[in-house]
Design an enzyme around this catalytic site. Structure first.
Site, short mmCIF file in Angstrom:
data_model
loop_
_atom_site.label_atom_id
_atom_site.label_comp_id
_atom_site.label_asym_id
_atom_site.label_seq_id
_atom_site.Cartn_x
_atom_site.Cartn_y
_atom_site.Cartn_z
N ASP A 50 2.53 7.57 3.78
CA ASP A 50 1.86 6.82 4.85
C ASP A 50 2.46 5.43 4.90
OD1 ASP A 50 -0.44 5.08 3.22
OD2 ASP A 50 -0.11 7.07 2.36
N GLU A 142 -12.55 1.46 2.91
CA GLU A 142 -12.29 0.93 1.57
C GLU A 142 -13.29 -0.13 1.12
OE1 GLU A 142 -8.21 -0.21 1.03
OE2 GLU A 142 -7.45 1.45 2.25
#
Length: 257
Positions: A50, A142
């Site tokens: 990614d 996150e």
């Protein structure tokens, strides 16, 4: 005690300190060990990375023919948006070149705790045009910010449901092993393919279903300068293709292993 004794003791302490630092504390050493040889991978080696603007300019000619521990780069997730007004500066270029180089692509949104999930979802849908054979949209969570656990779950589900309705596919949820267990472990999230972030472990083991595993942020691959996140898909290449848009409908649920 003699000067020689203290000198020898000091040298031994220095040697031990260097060894301890390089083996257990130094992140570079730890990352390299995790990347090259301490992880036992599941059967099948469908691998991918990614990327975002942090990787800078990518040499796609090199990346197209690169390998990760003997496996080709089969998929690339690209950072698209963050919050309600941030479009990754390299998104359009990266997203275009992934498809152009015949690599399966996906796009992800970095969730912000400073703006509403509904507005964030609308922004992602506006900025990201997913096509047939692309992977489902991804929500990267996150931080809990100032939310309570209940409010965070409500906001995350809001984003996932809006985006699911817009694209007609079940979105992927990305978060760390510890964060999911602590904040997003309720049954409502079980139907979303889970992309787990869990680094520097000797075996990819998780008590539950997972679809992608980001096992290091210290990967090295031809075409990308510096480190890059490396991921494994939990299945065959054909399974990966079956997850893409066009291969699943809004009523289908991807069954994780």
């Amino acid at each position: 005690m003699s000067v020689v004794f203290w000198t020898v003791l000091l040298v031994l302490c220095l040697i031990f300190s260097v060894f301890f630092w390089r083996t257990y504390i130094n992140p570079y050493s730890f990352k390299v060990k995790a990347l090259f040889g301490t992880i036992k991978y599941p059967d099948g080696k469908v691998r991918g990375i990614d990327v975002s603007h942090y990787q800078g300019e990518i040499d796609w000619d090199k990346l197209r023919n690169a390998s990760l521990q003997g496996s080709p780069v089969s998929f690339v997730f690209v950072k698209a948006t963050e919050g309600v007004d941030i479009l990754d500066e390299n998104f359009n270029q990266n997203f275009h070149y992934v498809r152009r180089n015949d690599i399966i692509r996906g796009a992800y949104h970095f969730f912000s705790t400073k703006s509403s999930a509904e507005k964030q979802a609308r922004f992602f849908c506006k900025m990201v045009q997913l096509e047939e054979n692309d992977l489902p949209p991804v929500l990267d969570v996150e931080s809990i910010g100032s939310y309570s656990q209940k409010d965070l779950q409500k906001e995350v589900l809001t984003w996932l449901r809006i985006v699911e309705k817009h694209y007609g596919v079940t979105p992927i949820l990305y978060t760390s092993y510890k964060f999911k267990n602590k904040f997003l472990s309720s049954p409502e999230f079980d139907r979303f393919p889970y992309w787990i972030a869990h680094y520097y472990v000797r075996e990819l083991q998780y008590k539950g279903g997972w679809t992608f595993w980001q096992h290091t942020d210290a990967g090295k691959v031809d075409g990308v300068k510096g480190f890059v996140d490396v991921n494994m898909f939990n299945g065959t290449y054909e399974d990966l293709m079956s997850l893409t848009i066009g291969a699943q409908t809004q009523d289908d649920e991807f069954v994780v292993r």
